[in-house]
Design a protein around this motif. Structure first.
Motif, PDB file in Angstrom:
ATOM      1  N   LEU A  89       0.961  -1.208   0.091  1.00 36.74           N
ATOM      2  CA  LEU A  89       0.149   0.113  -0.337  1.00 36.74           C
ATOM      3  C   LEU A  89       0.783   1.210   0.005  1.00 36.74           C
ATOM      4  N   GLN A 115      -5.002   7.837   1.016  1.00 28.90           N
ATOM      5  CA  GLN A 115      -4.048   6.597   1.212  1.00 28.90           C
ATOM      6  C   GLN A 115      -5.268   5.706   2.235  1.00 28.90           C
ATOM      7  N   LEU A 155      -6.480   2.046   2.069  1.00 27.80           N
ATOM      8  CA  LEU A 155      -6.124   0.986   2.980  1.00 27.80           C
ATOM      9  C   LEU A 155      -7.309   0.430   3.449  1.00 27.80           C
ATOM     10  N   LEU A 191       2.699  -1.344   4.376  1.00 26.89           N
ATOM     11  CA  LEU A 191       2.212   0.018   4.033  1.00 26.89           C
ATOM     12  C   LEU A 191       3.501   1.004   4.374  1.00 26.89           C
ATOM     13  N   LEU A 207       0.280  -6.997   9.057  1.00 25.14           N
ATOM     14  CA  LEU A 207       0.660  -5.632   8.738  1.00 25.14           C
ATOM     15  C   LEU A 207       2.181  -5.487   9.032  1.00 25.14           C
ATOM     16  N   THR A 257       5.397  -2.412   7.790  1.00 26.67           N
ATOM     17  CA  THR A 257       5.559  -1.201   6.858  1.00 26.67           C
ATOM     18  C   THR A 257       7.015  -1.270   6.080  1.00 26.67           C
TER      19      THR A 257
END
Length: 339
Positions: free
Chosen positions: A35, A76, A80, A93, A114, A116
């Motif tokens: 993302l 965003q 998401l 992300l 998740l 990053t």
């Protein structure tokens, strides 16, 4: 796995399948998503290529999702939310506005895995993700500043170009620049004050300049700065000014040549995801003084690796940090990954 919706802010840029290294494969293909802050940015496209290549080796898929055009944290956040409804096996992300995302879309995270990449959550929200892949952005900012110091060892008048004051990775780079140039300690929250004469460095009052995170916005900012002839050093926090090297030359080449003829050429330092021949030409012609690059595809490969292992219940480091590489004109000495 439900099919992806053609949502307004969700654009699928890359979709590949594949294997990665010697990780044990899952019995069913897995589907992961990146993302991005903006899905049409060359940096994120490069990350997606690496993630897709890595996924192909496992028979999995890796999709690049996110808003297109000028990035904004609200767009965003909506992208998401829609990604979280798709049932992905994992999402990586790149954070725009940490607190906003944590207070909105990430409240619906549930059991979705998740991590990053590129831009991490703020410390107070990092419990929401399982790991981070990318640069040490504070150190990256210091490296950008070290490159500027090669050309201005006694200081200068600085302007920093950014995209948004909410972008966590770009703000870390900003404070790294100030820390290095000013020789100051960071506060407890990781911030450094504006430069106002420390070590000979001062920031123009109207700077940092924040734009739309695209090339045309960055080139307009640079044109205004160069015409004013007030800043002798310009450091960009992202690679937007040189996304298309020919456009940089077309718009700024004559103005830079004029300043050079007057004996007041600026020092311009820019990050880039990968240095191509056209960007190298700007360097050798003296239109850019230095680049600091990182391999965007490797960020994508490592992001897939982390998500895949997490799905399999295998251990991963809390952070995977990649090196940056300095690029200077051939006439100047440089070595290794340090500026």
């Amino acid at each position: 796995m439900k099919p992806l919706s053609l949502a307004r802010f969700l654009s699928t840029v890359v979709l590949f399948c594949g294997v990665f290294g010697s990780l044990p494969g899952a019995t069913e293909p897995l589907q992961f998503a990146l993302l991005a802050k903006r899905a049409d940015d060359p940096f994120f496209i490069g990350v997606a290529e690496g993630c897709a290549e890595a996924a192909r080796a496992q028979g999995d898929t890796c999709l690049l999702l996110g808003p297109s055009g000028s990035p904004h944290f609200r767009q965003q956040d909506e992208a998401l939310e829609q990604a979280l409804e798709q049932g992905f096996d994992g999402i990586a992300l790149s954070v725009t506005h940490s607190k906003w995302l944590a207070d909105h879309a990430l409240k619906r995270l549930g059991k979705t895995l998740l991590i990053t990449f590129d831009s991490d959550l703020e410390p107070g929200e990092r419990h929401l993700r399982r790991g981070y892949v990318g640069l040490d952005n504070l150190a990256f900012g210091r490296h950008l500043a070290q490159l500027a110091q090669r050309f201005r060892p006694h200081g200068g008048k600085l302007c920093i170009l950014g995209a948004s004051p909410q972008n966590t990775n770009l703000q870390e780079r900003l404070h790294g620049i100030r820390q290095q140039l000013g020789g100051v300690e960071l506060s407890d929250d990781g911030k450094a004050e504006r430069l106002n004469g420390a070590n000979g460095w001062s920031e123009l009052k109207r700077c940092p300049l924040y734009g739309s995170g695209d090339q045309q916005s960055a080139l307009r900012q640079l044109t205004t700065l160069l015409n004013a002839n007030q800043a002798d050093t310009i450091i960009s926090l992202g690679g937007w000014p040189v996304h298309e090297a020919t456009e940089f030359r077309r718009q700024l080449g004559p103005l830079l040549a004029e300043l050079d003829a007057k004996g007041v050429p600026p020092v311009i330092v820019i990050p880039t995801p990968r240095l191509d021949g056209a960007q190298r030409a700007l360097l050798e012609e003296g239109l850019i003084q230095a680049y600091l690059s990182v391999e965007s595809q490797e960020i994508g490969r490592r992001s897939y690796w982390m998500m895949k292992r997490l799905v399999q219940g295998l251990p991963v480091p809390e952070q995977i940090l990649l090196d940056s590489h300095a690029h200077l004109p051939e006439a100047l000495p440089h070595s290794g990954s340090e500026p």
